[in-house]
Design a protein around this motif. Structure first.
Motif, PDB file in Angstrom:
ATOM      1  N   UNK A   1       1.043  -1.063   0.108  1.00 54.40           N
ATOM      2  CA  UNK A   1      -0.107  -0.041  -0.121  1.00 54.40           C
ATOM      3  C   UNK A   1       0.918   1.342  -0.028  1.00 54.40           C
ATOM      4  N   UNK A   2       0.699   1.972  -0.990  1.00 51.75           N
ATOM      5  CA  UNK A   2       1.180   3.353  -1.180  1.00 51.75           C
ATOM      6  C   UNK A   2       0.438   4.459  -1.041  1.00 51.75           C
ATOM      7  N   UNK A   3       0.615   5.562  -0.191  1.00 51.01           N
ATOM      8  CA  UNK A   3      -0.198   6.453   0.440  1.00 51.01           C
ATOM      9  C   UNK A   3       0.658   7.686  -0.420  1.00 51.01           C
ATOM     10  N   UNK A   4       0.156   8.078  -1.684  1.00 53.67           N
ATOM     11  CA  UNK A   4       0.852   9.215  -2.194  1.00 53.67           C
ATOM     12  C   UNK A   4       0.651  10.470  -1.474  1.00 53.67           C
ATOM     13  N   UNK A   5      -0.409  10.722  -0.826  1.00 57.07           N
ATOM     14  CA  UNK A   5      -0.524  12.079  -0.064  1.00 57.07           C
ATOM     15  C   UNK A   5      -1.820  11.586   0.909  1.00 57.07           C
ATOM     16  N   UNK A   6      -2.413  12.452   1.774  1.00 57.78           N
ATOM     17  CA  UNK A   6      -3.479  12.231   2.682  1.00 57.78           C
ATOM     18  C   UNK A   6      -4.834  11.643   2.005  1.00 57.78           C
ATOM     19  N   UNK A   7      -4.785  12.086   0.628  1.00 52.80           N
ATOM     20  CA  UNK A   7      -6.133  11.887  -0.080  1.00 52.80           C
ATOM     21  C   UNK A   7      -5.909  10.895  -1.058  1.00 52.80           C
ATOM     22  N   UNK A   8      -4.597  10.315  -1.718  1.00 54.39           N
ATOM     23  CA  UNK A   8      -4.772   9.356  -2.641  1.00 54.39           C
ATOM     24  C   UNK A   8      -3.867   8.068  -2.213  1.00 54.39           C
ATOM     25  N   UNK A   9      -4.332   6.980  -2.425  1.00 51.49           N
ATOM     26  CA  UNK A   9      -3.432   5.640  -2.233  1.00 51.49           C
ATOM     27  C   UNK A   9      -3.324   4.734  -3.298  1.00 51.49           C
ATOM     28  N   UNK A  10      -2.447   3.878  -3.410  1.00 54.51           N
ATOM     29  CA  UNK A  10      -2.467   2.788  -4.317  1.00 54.51           C
ATOM     30  C   UNK A  10      -2.235   1.471  -3.689  1.00 54.51           C
ATOM     31  N   UNK A  11      -3.057   0.543  -4.255  1.00 55.35           N
ATOM     32  CA  UNK A  11      -2.662  -0.630  -3.575  1.00 55.35           C
ATOM     33  C   UNK A  11      -2.526  -1.871  -4.664  1.00 55.35           C
ATOM     34  N   UNK A  12      -1.721  -2.934  -4.246  1.00 58.36           N
ATOM     35  CA  UNK A  12      -1.297  -3.981  -5.186  1.00 58.36           C
ATOM     36  C   UNK A  12      -1.193  -5.024  -4.380  1.00 58.36           C
ATOM     37  N   UNK A  13      -2.136  -6.177  -4.550  1.00 55.13           N
ATOM     38  CA  UNK A  13      -2.298  -7.398  -3.946  1.00 55.13           C
ATOM     39  C   UNK A  13      -2.037  -8.690  -4.754  1.00 55.13           C
ATOM     40  N   UNK A  14      -1.222  -9.548  -4.159  1.00 56.83           N
ATOM     41  CA  UNK A  14      -1.208 -10.928  -5.000  1.00 56.83           C
ATOM     42  C   UNK A  14      -1.664 -11.853  -4.117  1.00 56.83           C
ATOM     43  N   UNK A  15      -2.390 -12.647  -4.757  1.00 54.50           N
ATOM     44  CA  UNK A  15      -3.042 -13.955  -4.186  1.00 54.50           C
ATOM     45  C   UNK A  15      -2.430 -14.964  -4.839  1.00 54.50           C
ATOM     46  N   UNK A  16      -1.789 -15.907  -4.166  1.00 56.01           N
ATOM     47  CA  UNK A  16      -0.865 -17.082  -4.858  1.00 56.01           C
ATOM     48  C   UNK A  16      -1.732 -17.926  -5.559  1.00 56.01           C
ATOM     49  N   UNK A  17      -1.199 -18.947  -6.414  1.00 55.68           N
ATOM     50  CA  UNK A  17      -1.955 -20.326  -6.718  1.00 55.68           C
ATOM     51  C   UNK A  17      -1.949 -21.098  -5.705  1.00 55.68           C
ATOM     52  N   UNK A  18      -2.786 -22.067  -5.575  1.00 60.88           N
ATOM     53  CA  UNK A  18      -2.765 -22.926  -4.673  1.00 60.88           C
ATOM     54  C   UNK A  18      -2.843 -24.557  -5.296  1.00 60.88           C
ATOM     55  N   UNK A  19      -1.985 -25.478  -4.892  1.00 56.48           N
ATOM     56  CA  UNK A  19      -1.691 -26.636  -5.666  1.00 56.48           C
ATOM     57  C   UNK A  19      -2.473 -27.588  -4.601  1.00 56.48           C
ATOM     58  N   UNK A  20      -3.522 -28.433  -5.153  1.00 59.00           N
ATOM     59  CA  UNK A  20      -4.269 -29.327  -4.579  1.00 59.00           C
ATOM     60  C   UNK A  20      -4.219 -30.821  -5.292  1.00 59.00           C
ATOM     61  N   UNK A  21      -4.063 -31.662  -4.273  1.00 54.16           N
ATOM     62  CA  UNK A  21      -4.282 -33.303  -4.845  1.00 54.16           C
ATOM     63  C   UNK A  21      -5.483 -33.682  -3.892  1.00 54.16           C
ATOM     64  N   UNK A  22      -6.557 -33.653  -4.858  1.00 53.46           N
ATOM     65  CA  UNK A  22      -7.774 -34.237  -4.318  1.00 53.46           C
ATOM     66  C   UNK A  22      -7.710 -35.701  -4.310  1.00 53.46           C
ATOM     67  N   UNK A  23      -8.347 -36.284  -3.147  1.00 50.44           N
ATOM     68  CA  UNK A  23      -8.271 -37.767  -2.846  1.00 50.44           C
ATOM     69  C   UNK A  23      -9.706 -37.974  -2.658  1.00 50.44           C
ATOM     70  N   UNK A  24     -10.481 -39.115  -3.090  1.00 53.10           N
ATOM     71  CA  UNK A  24     -11.723 -39.502  -2.843  1.00 53.10           C
ATOM     72  C   UNK A  24     -12.185 -40.671  -3.738  1.00 53.10           C
ATOM     73  N   UNK A  25     -13.430 -40.664  -4.144  1.00 54.06           N
ATOM     74  CA  UNK A  25     -13.707 -41.965  -4.815  1.00 54.06           C
ATOM     75  C   UNK A  25     -14.821 -41.514  -5.882  1.00 54.06           C
ATOM     76  N   UNK A  26     -14.769 -42.591  -6.908  1.00 53.92           N
ATOM     77  CA  UNK A  26     -15.795 -42.170  -7.727  1.00 53.92           C
ATOM     78  C   UNK A  26     -16.871 -43.769  -7.991  1.00 53.92           C
ATOM     79  N   UNK A  27     -18.067 -43.426  -7.540  1.00 59.99           N
ATOM     80  CA  UNK A  27     -19.154 -44.477  -7.364  1.00 59.99           C
ATOM     81  C   UNK A  27     -19.998 -44.428  -8.630  1.00 59.99           C
TER      82      UNK A  27
END
Length: 422
Positions: free
Chosen positions: A211-237
């Motif tokens: 978060x960068x606050x340029x001045x008291x009235x203006x701010x810029x935000x940059x957010x990174x949400x990472x990938x998530x690696x799943x290995x789903x385990x279950x069954x097929x009926x």
């Protein structure tokens, strides 16, 4: 005949398992009702309450008092299915999405002038579609329900008066259940069998922000949400009268690797004056990671077991952008009014769209209000109307027949949130 039915059954079971990842890849926006009022414009730069734990962890540096934010959004979807054609007939009632609720909860505690700690629980991905019995596209999807719930402990650090950073690991649990009808080759379109796929996993990721606050009235935000690696385990009926002499019925161990995509959110918040605040933002999501699905099956048995132990299905999703603009007007010390417009791209290409996720590009109009009866509490409410472009489905398979239709989707969203400051 028995071999053909066995092959048909297992191929459809794999198709259902593959659709699992498509469902899990459907992102949900409703992690903050206060942001919902501006169509999520300014989500990474506003930092108005504890929901910034998700929106931008660095925004916790702006929180001066310990606080809790909790709320939920309800989604009411409407679908009309036009120009439907299926090889084996059936109904096309539409309205296959029941009313669903999306909960959220956050806590932020400033530790000193530099450090703050936060905790968030929210839903980043989810899907539910539940068609009527005898739906014409039942061989491509009957019921789909997938949920991802995330727990995020978070810290932020104020480097100086203008620059803050934040980071939080995410603990993500995915689970779901999918069903599909299976064609009975002895009685096409009648006496169908059923395939049900269940699975779950827990995996780690992270969110980070600046978060960068340029001045008291203006701010810029940059957010990174990472990938998530799943290995789903279950069954097929596989079950039902569609399986000759029960030769293909049974339960099989199944697993698949899935990556939910990373995203980057950039936004700007500008206080035009003491009454008006303007917001703008865009989000890029790397859906192109979903090029193909590989499903691993164990205990399939029979002569086809080695052949079907690994199944690959092409998806060819594309990266997407979303854009939003919004404004807030401070009516008086107690009331703030909000509005916003947004545009979201769909990651699915026309040739791969299925009844499980029959969506296309969308436009969103949002309205919101915040009421602060005192300095300790704020109640936020928001309403959103979503309208999608017509989504065309055109699927064909030797073992499922063909199904084509045009889906006309819209939705109403209602949200409420309470923030209490200690």
């Amino acid at each position: 005949m028995v071999s053909r039915v066995f092959k048909t059954t297992l191929a459809l079971a794999v198709s259902a398992a593959s659709s699992y990842s498509l469902a899990a890849g459907f992102a949900i926006n409703e992690q903050s009702v206060s942001s919902m009022g501006t169509a999520f414009a300014g989500r990474s730069s506003s930092a108005d309450d504890a929901t910034t734990v998700f929106g931008n962890p660095a925004g916790m540096a702006r929180i001066k008092r310990e606080q809790v934010s909790a709320g939920a959004a309800l989604i009411f979807a409407k679908t009309d299915i036009d120009d439907a054609r299926g090889t084996f007939g059936g109904s096309n009632d539409g309205d296959m999405v029941p009313t669903v609720g999306v909960p959220m909860g956050y806590y932020v505690k400033p530790l000193d002038d530099k450090w703050a700690f936060g905790l968030g629980v929210y839903v980043p991905f989810g899907l539910i579609t539940d068609y009527e019995s005898g739906f014409a596209g039942r061989y491509y999807g009957d019921r789909s329900e997938v949920r991802v719930i995330t727990l995020q402990p978070t810290v932020s650090y104020r480097i100086n008066d203008q620059l803050s950073v934040g980071f939080g690991p995410t603990i993500n649990r995915i689970d779901g259940e999918l069903t599909s009808a299976v064609l009975n080759p002895l009685s096409p379109g009648r006496n169908d069998g059923k395939v049900k796929v269940k699975g779950d996993d827990i995996a780690l990721g992270f969110n980070a922000g600046v978060l960068f606050e340029l001045d008291p009235r203006t701010r810029f935000g940059l957010t990174y949400h990472s990938k998530v690696d799943y290995t789903l385990k279950g069954d097929t009926t596989v079950s039902g009268s569609g399986f000759v002499l029960g030769s293909s019925a049974g339960k099989y161990d199944a697993s698949l690797d899935l990556e939910t995509p990373e995203s980057v959110d950039f936004s700007v918040t500008h206080d035009l004056n003491d009454a008006w605040t303007l917001y703008a933002g865009s989000t890029w999501t790397r859906w192109s990671r979903l090029e193909e699905i590989k499903v691993e099956n164990k205990g399939v048995g029979g002569l086809l077991g080695p052949t079907l132990s690994t199944i690959t299905e092409e998806q060819d999703w594309r990266d997407t952008w979303s854009y939003a603009v919004g404004a807030a007007y401070k009516l008086n010390r107690q009331w703030t009014l909000r509005a916003g417009l947004a545009y979201d791209q769909s990651p699915a290409r026309n040739e791969f769209r299925s009844p499980r996720i029959p969506t296309d590009d969308r436009k969103i109009l949002s309205l919101g209000a915040a009421w602060s009866p005192n300095d300790d509490m704020t109640i936020d409410v928001a309403y959103s109307y979503l309208k999608e472009d017509d989504a065309k489905i055109d699927q064909s398979s030797p073992i499922k027949g063909s199904y084509s239709a045009t889906y006309k989707n819209s939705a109403h969203g209602l949200g409420a949130q309470v923030t209490y400051r200690f």
